[in-house]
Design a protein around this motif. Structure first.
Motif, PDB file in Angstrom:
ATOM      1  N   ASP A  78       0.797  -1.221   0.000  1.00 59.71           N
ATOM      2  CA  ASP A  78       0.000   0.000   0.000  1.00 59.71           C
ATOM      3  C   ASP A  78       0.837   1.281   0.000  1.00 59.71           C
ATOM      4  O   ASP A  78       0.289   2.375  -0.029  1.00 59.71           O
ATOM      5  CB  ASP A  78      -0.949   0.024   1.202  1.00 59.71           C
ATOM      6  N   PHE A  79       2.145   1.136   0.044  1.00 58.42           N
ATOM      7  CA  PHE A  79       3.018   2.307   0.037  1.00 58.42           C
ATOM      8  C   PHE A  79       3.331   2.723  -1.400  1.00 58.42           C
ATOM      9  O   PHE A  79       3.517   1.877  -2.273  1.00 58.42           O
ATOM     10  CB  PHE A  79       4.337   2.010   0.762  1.00 58.42           C
ATOM     11  N   SER A  80       3.437   4.013  -1.614  1.00 55.73           N
ATOM     12  CA  SER A  80       3.838   4.507  -2.937  1.00 55.73           C
ATOM     13  C   SER A  80       5.345   4.329  -3.098  1.00 55.73           C
ATOM     14  O   SER A  80       6.056   4.075  -2.121  1.00 55.73           O
ATOM     15  CB  SER A  80       3.482   5.991  -3.075  1.00 55.73           C
ATOM     16  N   LYS A  81       5.824   4.490  -4.314  1.00 54.09           N
ATOM     17  CA  LYS A  81       7.263   4.405  -4.566  1.00 54.09           C
ATOM     18  C   LYS A  81       8.015   5.452  -3.756  1.00 54.09           C
ATOM     19  O   LYS A  81       9.087   5.185  -3.222  1.00 54.09           O
ATOM     20  CB  LYS A  81       7.564   4.564  -6.048  1.00 54.09           C
ATOM     21  N   GLU A  82       7.450   6.643  -3.663  1.00 55.62           N
ATOM     22  CA  GLU A  82       8.091   7.716  -2.902  1.00 55.62           C
ATOM     23  C   GLU A  82       8.159   7.372  -1.411  1.00 55.62           C
ATOM     24  O   GLU A  82       9.177   7.591  -0.758  1.00 55.62           O
ATOM     25  CB  GLU A  82       7.350   9.049  -3.098  1.00 55.62           C
ATOM     26  N   GLU A  83       7.061   6.808  -0.884  1.00 57.30           N
ATOM     27  CA  GLU A  83       7.051   6.416   0.528  1.00 57.30           C
ATOM     28  C   GLU A  83       8.062   5.311   0.803  1.00 57.30           C
ATOM     29  O   GLU A  83       8.758   5.333   1.820  1.00 57.30           O
ATOM     30  CB  GLU A  83       5.647   5.972   0.940  1.00 57.30           C
ATOM     31  N   LEU A  84       8.147   4.354  -0.102  1.00 56.09           N
ATOM     32  CA  LEU A  84       9.132   3.276   0.061  1.00 56.09           C
ATOM     33  C   LEU A  84      10.550   3.814  -0.020  1.00 56.09           C
ATOM     34  O   LEU A  84      11.424   3.385   0.739  1.00 56.09           O
ATOM     35  CB  LEU A  84       8.905   2.188  -0.993  1.00 56.09           C
ATOM     36  N   ARG A  85      10.779   4.769  -0.931  1.00 56.72           N
ATOM     37  CA  ARG A  85      12.102   5.381  -1.037  1.00 56.72           C
ATOM     38  C   ARG A  85      12.459   6.091   0.272  1.00 56.72           C
ATOM     39  O   ARG A  85      13.556   5.928   0.801  1.00 56.72           O
ATOM     40  CB  ARG A  85      12.138   6.358  -2.202  1.00 56.72           C
ATOM     41  N   ASP A  86      11.514   6.865   0.807  1.00 57.08           N
ATOM     42  CA  ASP A  86      11.752   7.566   2.068  1.00 57.08           C
ATOM     43  C   ASP A  86      11.962   6.591   3.218  1.00 57.08           C
ATOM     44  O   ASP A  86      12.846   6.779   4.060  1.00 57.08           O
ATOM     45  CB  ASP A  86      10.587   8.503   2.391  1.00 57.08           C
ATOM     46  N   PHE A  87      11.145   5.538   3.255  1.00 58.25           N
ATOM     47  CA  PHE A  87      11.266   4.517   4.296  1.00 58.25           C
ATOM     48  C   PHE A  87      12.656   3.884   4.257  1.00 58.25           C
ATOM     49  O   PHE A  87      13.309   3.718   5.296  1.00 58.25           O
ATOM     50  CB  PHE A  87      10.171   3.467   4.096  1.00 58.25           C
ATOM     51  N   TYR A 107      15.209   6.281   5.674  1.00 58.60           N
ATOM     52  CA  TYR A 107      15.187   6.348   7.136  1.00 58.60           C
ATOM     53  C   TYR A 107      15.786   5.091   7.762  1.00 58.60           C
ATOM     54  O   TYR A 107      16.514   5.182   8.754  1.00 58.60           O
ATOM     55  CB  TYR A 107      13.763   6.569   7.644  1.00 58.60           C
TER      56      TYR A 107
END
Length: 101
Positions: A28-37, A40
């Motif tokens: 359910d995560f976007s590519k951008e969210e996965l990149r940020d995750f 971190y």
């Protein structure tokens, strides 16, 4: 000398099963969210590595290097997916690919 046997409760076993089957957890995560995750997590690992290196002895590093080399040989023989499954099933903490040294 005493031995203490520790085992999971039924609730603990249920939680472990959920933790072991993490397929689809990131769907359910976007590519951008996965990149940020990932960014971190990388920063967190680097912070832990820095702290670990402050207390690690050369002997600790040598032992970890030996362990890591064995894991890499297993990866070559088994492939990434089979090694991931093996590590997940045989480690109380899930996959162990983190390398602090």
């Amino acid at each position: 000398r005493r031995i203490m046997l520790i085992s999971l409760t039924e609730k603990g076993k249920a939680v472990k099963q959920i933790a072991d089957d993490n397929s689809g957890m990131l769907d359910d995560f976007s590519k951008e969210e996965l990149r940020d995750f990932n960014k971190y997590l990388t920063q967190l690992c680097e912070a832990y590595n820095k702290k670990i290196k402050e207390i690690a002895t050369p002997e600790d590093e040598a032992k970890f290097d030996e362990f890591y080399q064995r894991i890499e040989k297993m990866r070559e023989k088994m492939g990434d997916e089979e090694l991931r499954k093996f590590m997940q099933n045989n480690s109380p903490f899930g996959p162990m690919f983190h390398r602090p040294f």
